[in-house]
Design an enzyme around this catalytic site. Structure first.
Site, short mmCIF file in Angstrom:
data_model
loop_
_atom_site.label_atom_id
_atom_site.label_comp_id
_atom_site.label_asym_id
_atom_site.label_seq_id
_atom_site.Cartn_x
_atom_site.Cartn_y
_atom_site.Cartn_z
N HIS A 134 60.63 42.51 51.16
CA HIS A 134 60.17 41.16 50.74
C HIS A 134 58.68 40.97 51.02
O HIS A 134 58.22 39.84 51.19
CB HIS A 134 60.97 40.05 51.44
CG HIS A 134 62.44 40.27 51.43
ND1 HIS A 134 63.28 39.73 50.48
CD2 HIS A 134 63.23 41.03 52.23
CE1 HIS A 134 64.52 40.13 50.72
NE2 HIS A 134 64.51 40.92 51.77
N SER A 255 31.10 42.43 40.97
CA SER A 255 31.18 41.19 40.20
C SER A 255 29.78 40.85 39.74
O SER A 255 28.79 41.20 40.40
CB SER A 255 31.75 40.09 41.10
OG SER A 255 31.23 38.84 40.71
N LYS A 261 31.74 42.12 46.10
CA LYS A 261 33.03 42.48 45.51
C LYS A 261 33.26 43.98 45.32
O LYS A 261 32.37 44.73 44.94
CB LYS A 261 33.16 41.82 44.14
CG LYS A 261 33.56 40.36 44.25
CD LYS A 261 35.00 40.26 44.66
CE LYS A 261 35.61 39.00 44.07
NZ LYS A 261 37.05 38.99 44.26
N GLU A 268 44.28 47.69 38.32
CA GLU A 268 44.72 46.54 37.52
C GLU A 268 44.94 46.93 36.06
O GLU A 268 45.87 46.47 35.41
CB GLU A 268 43.68 45.42 37.60
CG GLU A 268 43.63 44.78 38.99
CD GLU A 268 42.42 43.86 39.12
OE1 GLU A 268 42.56 42.67 38.84
OE2 GLU A 268 41.34 44.36 39.48
#
Ligand code: ARG
Length: 437
Positions: A134, A255, A261, A268
């Site tokens: 979980h 970024s 970043k 992704e």
């Protein structure tokens, strides 16, 4: 509604199948030896040109384009190539050859990826981390154990593809339009020539079956599911709140506004491409639904989803393997995370069981101790022994031996468990599987 825009990918496979077909027509004396020679030379020349990237003339589909080009290369003999054949059996023969080739390439990439996970496990044999259920801390595990779980997934993917390959690698050619042909063809010879394991027995089935595509796309969907789960974990693990891993520079991006970043864009993108591949599977299943036997032009639409899925999976495997190889593991952060979330609670309960308490009762006793600790923001080992004894008189000074992360990992010696010896056994087994093709 031409298909040449996408089915040109089948050119090499169509030419290969046509070569076998015209050779067979010659052997069976369905065409003359002279025509056979002209056709073989013409097709071989076209094959060479296609491999060099020369474009074929414009036509409705790749099969007509090749025939048109063959008229130029071989003269009127080209008109004899299509004897005892239909585009219906021709197109699916080329497609089966294509899928077979792709399976071999993808299987090699999966093997490489599996090996990358085994190497990662070997390089980080000692790192311990929380195992999650979980996404909440569960029990401590070896990080290597976690990586090997992925190696097994990609091994299964290879097995699945090998299984799909068996059913793909059978020859439809010779079914002609749907009912077979009046000419004395030799399908077995063509099958052997093209490396198929046999012929499809039923001519109607031969031209209408696209199960092999649905199976192929289902296998590819699972490859993507596995890749996507791993990529999701990379995103979580590389978040500074975790900082378990550092994804190497080539796989992250900055970024345009936030200078700090390191976004895990490649992971992704792989997660994103998963949806495309599932979409391809759905497209093919939906395409097949309710088509009457045998061939229908609908079936031309089987190609774009397969090509798209193959491209997506190849790109995803090609980026994930080097990403795994260049991953830096932050063992200190992993170990520090083991101090959160009371991940040794099961070990404490097991220790009470070894001292005679039924497990269900031990579970309740330790839950009460965890609640006590949680309210005071204490780790379990800081609960004073007299307090623990109020929960159960079985508690003793042994508690401190039990509350050890390394001890908890070492104690899970059951087959397939996280103890170092079991993890080493897995590495050996995987090494053997990876050597065996
Ligand atoms: N381009 C077609 C396909 O991919 C070839 C078969 C066409 N056959 C026909 N009878 N129209 O399925």
């Amino acid at each position: 509604m031409a298909s040449i825009g996408f089915d040109h990918r089948l050119a090499v496979y169509d030419l290969t199948a046509s070569l076998a077909h015209v050779e067979m027509l010659g052997r069976q004396r369905i065409i003359s030896g002279r025509d056979r020679g002209r056709l073989v030379r013409g097709l071989a020349a076209l094959l060479g040109r296609v491999k060099r990237g020369v474009r074929l003339p414009a036509a409705e589909d790749i099969h007509y384009a090749i025939e048109k080009a063959l008229f130029k290369a071989a003269g009127p003999a080209a008109g004899r190539m299509h004897t005892a054949r239909s585009r219906n059996d021709q197109t699916v023969t080329a497609f089966r050859l294509y899928v077979r080739d792709q399976i071999d390439v993808l299987s090699g990439s999966l093997e490489d990826l599996s090996a990358a996970f085994v190497q990662l496990a070997e390089k980080n044999r000692r790192a311990v981390m929380p195992g999650y259920t979980h996404l909440q801390p569960g029990q401590p595990i070896l990080a290597a154990h976690h990586f090997l779980a992925y190696a097994w997934m990609f091994q299964r993917d290879r097995e699945r593809l090998a299984d799909v390959r068996r059913r793909t690698n059978v020859l439809p050619l010779g079914a002609a339009a749907l009912a077979g042909t009046t000419f004395p063809i030799d399908r077995e010879w063509v099958a052997r020539r093209l490396g198929f394991s046999g012929v499809i027995e039923n001519s109607i089935d031969a031209v209408s079956d696209r199960d092999f595509l649905a199976e192929f796309l289902a296998a590819l969907s699972l490859v993507m599911a596995h890749l996507s789960r791993f990529c999701e974990e990379l995103m979580i693990w590389s978040n500074p709140c975790f900082a378990f891993v550092t994804v190497a520079d080539p796989f992250v991006t900055g970024s345009s506004i936030m200078p700090q970043k390191r976004n895990p864009d490649m992971a992704e993108l792989v997660r994103g491409k998963t949806g495309r591949v599932y979409g391809s599977l759905t497209a093919v299943l939906t395409l097949l639904k309710a088509q009457p036997l045998a061939y229908n032009r609908d079936l031309q639409e089987d190609k774009p989803p397969v090509f798209d899925a193959v491209d997506a999976v190849k790109a995803s495997l090609d980026v994930t393997a080097p990403m795994v190889r260049s991953l830096r593991i932050n063992a200190d952060k992993m170990r520090a995370a083991c101090r959160l979330g009371y991940i040794l609670a099961t070990d404490l309960a097991d220790a009470l069981v070894r001292r005679g308490m039924p497990f269900r009762q031990a579970h309740g006793v330790v839950a009460a101790a965890v609640n006590y600790a949680q309210e005071r923001d204490l780790p379990l080992e800081d609960i004073p022994l007299p307090v623990l004894r109020k929960f159960s008189p079985l508690f003793g000074t042994w508690v401190h031996e039990v509350l050890s992360v390394d001890g908890a990992v070492a104690a899970r010696k059951s087959r397939g468990g996280t103890a170092p010896a079991e993890v080493s056994r897995q590495i050996q087994r995987l090494r053997r599987l990876l050597r065996k093709k």
